[in-house]
Design an enzyme around this catalytic site. Structure first.
Site, mmCIF file in Angstrom:
data_model
loop_
_atom_site.group_PDB
_atom_site.id
_atom_site.type_symbol
_atom_site.label_atom_id
_atom_site.label_comp_id
_atom_site.label_asym_id
_atom_site.label_seq_id
_atom_site.Cartn_x
_atom_site.Cartn_y
_atom_site.Cartn_z
ATOM 1 N N SER A 190 42.641 9.631 65.210
ATOM 2 C CA SER A 190 43.143 8.372 65.235
ATOM 3 C C SER A 190 42.531 7.561 66.277
ATOM 4 O O SER A 190 42.149 8.102 67.555
ATOM 5 C CB SER A 190 44.600 8.207 65.311
ATOM 6 O OG SER A 190 45.144 6.976 65.753
ATOM 7 N N TYR A 232 52.647 10.279 69.940
ATOM 8 C CA TYR A 232 51.951 10.346 68.836
ATOM 9 C C TYR A 232 50.445 10.639 69.217
ATOM 10 O O TYR A 232 49.678 11.338 68.793
ATOM 11 C CB TYR A 232 51.809 9.031 67.662
ATOM 12 C CG TYR A 232 50.812 9.153 66.693
ATOM 13 C CD1 TYR A 232 50.731 10.378 65.792
ATOM 14 C CD2 TYR A 232 50.106 8.121 66.796
ATOM 15 C CE1 TYR A 232 49.758 10.168 64.701
ATOM 16 C CE2 TYR A 232 48.928 8.265 65.531
ATOM 17 C CZ TYR A 232 48.729 9.230 64.804
ATOM 18 O OH TYR A 232 47.779 9.068 63.999
ATOM 19 N N LYS A 281 47.469 13.711 69.091
ATOM 20 C CA LYS A 281 46.012 13.769 68.412
ATOM 21 C C LYS A 281 45.107 14.055 69.803
ATOM 22 O O LYS A 281 44.075 15.023 69.347
ATOM 23 C CB LYS A 281 45.730 12.350 68.043
ATOM 24 C CG LYS A 281 46.372 11.991 66.874
ATOM 25 C CD LYS A 281 46.322 12.695 65.458
ATOM 26 C CE LYS A 281 46.748 12.279 64.458
ATOM 27 N NZ LYS A 281 46.948 13.515 63.129
#
Lengths: 699, 699
Positions: free
Chosen positions: B135, B163, B167
């Site tokens: 992302s 989050y 990643k």
């Protein structure tokens, strides 16, 4: 450490993950010295339980141990259920930089998942304080910035290897978890620089598997002859002697840093909790050559070395700026590289192969793999071996040329059977009888529970045979010699006797001589005086593989003089002769299927005045000899003691029957505590040391 | 997509983790269109299997699905064992930024452990190609650097939420793993910007649980009335209209980026493998207001909105520099924000509540929870409900006011029993008999396996009743109406018939009317022509709760004309009258315990010329009516078909016995393929569409 600390009540319990490892074990020592209780969890993937057993002796403290991998949620949750954990110090993790570049997935899986499971359980069990073993590796090459040597905590992170990346990821996890619920968490992140050295006791230290990655353990292995020479990776750096500069910190200083951090968290009472990083380093850099010279000096050996090319990833200088720890944790290093080298050298020479010794084996004596219930065999695989239990420091088995010559149970259940006959156990505080369980010491009357007719026998309800001894420390001080040291802390609520007592039982097995020496030492850590009379209650059967009885055993003893007893088996004050062959008899007494029956306290020398014994000076006396013509095995029992009970096992029970074994129990007089003429030898006063030795020797 | 792709042999199999989710499902479509086979793994924690069932219909392709959590190593390993996986595209992961700040441990545990287990299995099973769903979040606030908008892959990383940290950690893991063994790995890391839109088919799209975090799904929910108004967080940014700029990318473009990356890995043949990052973005930024206006235009609705304060963490501009993907992957976006809005609006209006519909339930029909073996109930909990199996697109149950009126088995085992009587199933390619299993088409003779006396019956060994249909797509197009669409791809080795056939079975349940319409459509995707005669073989018992037989059922039919047959049950060419009540009779035929026995092919109108049927024009004819006086339930059977077999179930077996149910099977003539006068109506030529409808209506 002081006696007060050993009896701390309401001490806070710290879960120490990886507590069997290098830094973990040293931290456990400091925790206990600072009044904390410890629970150790370790998967032993890169460490040994022996370090924990040694910690018990070092700290005189029971250390509950659970062999659990942190990734095993169920296993770890049991630990949280069993103990009321107040805080966690998290050492567990794979830590070899080089290996991490080879098997990165294992590093990430083990280190990150282990931490997540641990934090999840802390959340579930509402444990908020957490000290994390991070590493200066998270900074990566701080020389990439203009002004970051010495390295402050504010230095941007940038680990350069998978190991460092796992530490970095865990720091992120802690920050994110803290930010998700600030009121619930207190996180201390400790970034270690280069831990070296060992505990000054020489009992615990770094025990790396395989080729050591770090300078100091490598030098130690060169010094003890395990490696040929030291490699120095580059001497063309821009330092005072051309070798790179690192911040070496004595592992005991480092361990103390954890106590400082934990106390900081304990005392931190802001509403929001915290998640904060502290460097643990000395702030002083040493070059490789400087450390090399310090170690050569400490060891007295000029280690061979070779300078080779620079190692990829190495940089000139990684020294900590430790100001934040000093300011906030009130912690700083106190020891020098020289101390580290000296302590490392002691560790290395006293434990040249670390914890793992050839000829030593251990097995679990309960189904639940309880580490307190281990049977440790010393001399395993040799011509003479002894197996000893933590429970009662009991001799579970003795094997002469592969043949067992003693009675014993397969597991702890046998020993815990109330009908078992003290088989193989350490007997205390008072071997043999105390009349009516009464005695007077320092003008005060004491009453023990009556457990044998109208008397108290073998220490009554506080009998050592069902107490768990700490340890052992197992060592192999010279070829053919193994030692195993156990300690019992017999305090307060654990005993009906006066005074807090510490008893050391040191077994020394000499394979060449086929002798097992037992040395007892007792001292009071609190209280004025206590009765103390220790012995070992091994039952022998010298023909065990062939016969289930002692039938045919030939014995002779040093003296037929024996304490006369009344119908309650309490001495009358008279010394009488028993019908038993002495060493000067031409023929031995032969133990038959039913006769003769002995359960007498024989006296070595009725003219000697009984007194406390200094085992370092006292000569051993051969008190009994036994021989079986079928096995041709001879047993000699020697001791420092004034008496020896001979018992033909006529009341054996609990899996055994009458006359399956006989005992020769050197010790002090029956009911001596109540007899003016004998009282001195069984009264241990504060400041005195009780000592006695027993030797079982076979041929 | 073309027929060739559907029959690709030796296609490479891609494991798509999280393939039931938003981006995963769109990527599956593109993968199959590009000739890959897909295996989908998803724990369905934030997605629905219905998306995969819809993908099957959309792609006309079977998509093996395993409900497995990647953290479940054992479960995932089964997938690696069952399929020969060539590469992995890894979407699975928790992905809500806001939620990640609330429950960071869950995010780390799920995302990182899941990836580690996946990589470990790839290592074990020697799968080297891996496309990772990363992302743009890993860049964090790229505006903190002077020259990093648009953001190139070289921009330093710095995620600002848990989050993003997961990643980032996974990217590190991939880099470290690659560096540990460069020859073994090809990693593509795709950093997505802002995926929006939906598949233009309207069949798949984003189906967020709870309040949507992202602008587009939120607007869609406002537009369909699920939310009151749109909130715009700040209009005082330094942009053309004051709202922040983001790089929105149509999900189909994004999905195509994965194909580009996978093909790049497929084609990459350097010795060292690779681990490389690519931005997937358009390179064109849109403001919030611009997107808002585009969506209002697409939906034709002026959405109410309110501008509120800036949101913490939001920055002015996060636009991708997509040059690397363009240069290396030969990929760039093709669709505009306007396309995204249009497709999203189609998805939102056709599926206002996403995949989850009230009144639809599913259960597994095998113990191993095989998703291909599901029984789906439409109209669940209403007065009229139908349960349909993927196996044979079979009607497993029909309930009228809670009362079951048909025969059926509890699970697939019943239907797979070779003695079972086609209960409830779709019958094809050829319902009823083909004499001796022979026919001639286009001058070529064909021989089917003889399975019924000397004839082939119900499609013989390739019978549809034991074939697995793809899908279903279940929808709820209007109140009281549920549809379930299944497709069978009946190709090559699966059939003895000529030509590659696709059959769609569309069930439409109207709760208010208590009617279940079945519409069959068939077309050839390859080959010139095939015989085709479809029907449904439901057995009815209108008094099921009270009686185990059809005894007492009253029936009337549209015509007593029936095909005369010889001793081999093959038409003689004559039409004869049967003894059965027709609608103009005053009294119905009453089915008794043994009589009358019917297994006749009745003709609706002997004068009508049989031909292929256009279901959109053709009128339905009521062909039979049945009623039971105890239950008072009436069944009407309507159809587009020229004949209807009436069968009183006299040979029922496999758990059922004679006359427990009767069947009315509208269809085409027995053995018509061998009769000149009837042949047209059962010959489907390439380019034609076979159509037929059957309706079961109750009152």
């Amino acid at each position: 450490m002081t006696a007060q600390l050993q009896t701390t009540n309401n001490a806070k319990t710290v879960l120490v993950t990886g507590g069997a490892g290098y830094i973990g074990s040293h931290t456990v020592v400091e925790l206990i010295e600072n009044g904390y209780e410890c629970v150790v969890v370790d998967n032993l993937s890169n460490s040994s339980y022996d370090s924990v057993a040694r910690l018990e002796i070092l700290t005189k403290h029971h250390i509950p141990f659970h062999k659990v991998d942190l990734c095993d949620r169920e296993g770890l949750e049991k630990v949280f259920k069993e103990h009321e954990i107040d805080s966690v110090i998290h050492f567990a993790g794979l830590k070899a930089v080089g290996e991490s570049t080879q098997i990165p997935l294992r590093y990430y899986h083990n280190n990150i998942l282990g931490t997540l499971v641990l934090l999840e359980l802390m959340q579930q069990y509402k444990v908020s304080k957490f000290v994390f073993s991070s590493s200066a590796t998270v900074y990566g090459d701080a020389t990439r910035f203009p002004d970051m040597i010495p390295i402050p905590e504010e230095c941007p992170l940038g680990p350069t290897n998978p190991y460092g990346n796992t530490k970095y990821a865990i720091e992120k996890i802690l920050n994110d978890l803290y930010n998700s619920d600030k009121a619930s968490w207190k996180f201390s992140i400790l970034r270690y620089f280069n831990p070296i050295g060992a505990h000054p006791s020489g009992l615990i230290g770094e025990d790396p598997l395989g080729i050591p990655n770090n300078l100091l353990p490598y030098m130690a292995q060169v010094a003890v002859g395990r490696r040929e020479k030291l490699y120095i990776f580059g001497d063309d750096y821009d330092s005072r002697d051309g070798t790179p500069i690192r911040d070496y910190i004595h592992v005991v200083d480092l361990a103390k840093g954890h106590i400082a951090a934990l106390k900081y968290l304990d005392a931190y009472n802001q509403e929001e909790g915290l998640c904060r990083e502290w460097n643990l380093g000395s702030g002083k850099g040493s070059t490789v050559f400087e450390v090399y010279r310090a170690f050569c000096k400490a060891s007295g050996i000029d280690l061979p070395y070779e300078v080779t090319g620079r190692r990829a990833g190495d940089v000139l200088n990684l020294t900590a700026k430790p100001d934040r720890a000093k300011r906030e944790l009130k912690w700083q290093t106190e020891l020098q590289v020289e101390d580290s080298c000296k302590d490392l050298w002691k560790w290395a020479t006293e434990n040249p192969f670390g914890y793992q010794l050839k000829g030593v084996e251990a097995r679990f004596a309960t189904e639940d793999m309880n580490y307190d219930a281990r049977f440790v065999t010393i001399g395993a695989g040799t011509r003479f071996q002894a197996t000893i239990a933590n429970l009662g420091a009991t001799i579970v088995d003795l094997k002469v040329d592969g043949q067992s010559v003693v009675l014993g149970y397969e597991n702890e259940e046998g020993y815990l059977n109330p009908d078992s006959a003290y088989i193989g156990a350490t007997i205390g505080r008072y071997a043999n009888r105390i009349a009516k369980g009464k005695f007077n010491l320092g003008g005060k009357d004491y009453q023990l529970t009556v457990n044998n007719g109208i008397n108290a026998n073998h220490g009554s309800i506080g009998s050592f045979h069902v107490k768990r001894f700490l340890g052992p420390i197992v060592q192999n001080p010279s070829k053919d010699v193994f030692t195993a040291e156990y300690i019992l802390v017999d305090n307060g609520k654990d005993t009906e006797f006066p005074g807090d007592l510490q008893v050391t039982v040191q077994y020394t097995l000499n394979v060449a001589k086929k002798s097992l020496e037992i040395e007892y030492k007792g001292k009071l850590t609190a209280g004025e005086a206590t009765p103390l009379n220790l012995t070992n209650h091994t039952y022998f059967n010298l023909n065990k593989p062939h016969e289930d009885t002692i039938d045919g055993t030939e014995i002779k003893v040093v003296s037929k003089k024996s304490v006369d007893v009344d119908k309650n088996v309490i001495p009358t004050g008279k010394i009488v002769d028993r019908n038993i062959a002495t060493f000067d008899c031409s023929k031995p007494t032969i133990l038959g299927p039913k006769d003769p029956r002995y359960d007498y306290c024989f006296v070595v020398d009725e003219n000697a005045k009984p007194k406390q014994i200094d085992t370092s000076n006292n000569e051993l006396t051969l008190v009994a000899k036994a021989f079986h013509p079928d096995s041709k095995i001879t047993l000699e029992v020697l001791s420092t003691e004034p008496t020896y009970q001979v018992y033909t096992g006529d009341f054996l029970s609990a899996g055994y029957t009458a006359r399956q074994g006989f005992a020769v129990e050197p010790g002090r007089y029956v009911d001596a505590i109540n007899r003016k003429e004998w009282k001195d030898c069984v009264t241990l006063k504060h400041g005195e040391t009780y000592g006695s030795k027993i030797v079982y020797r076979f041929s």
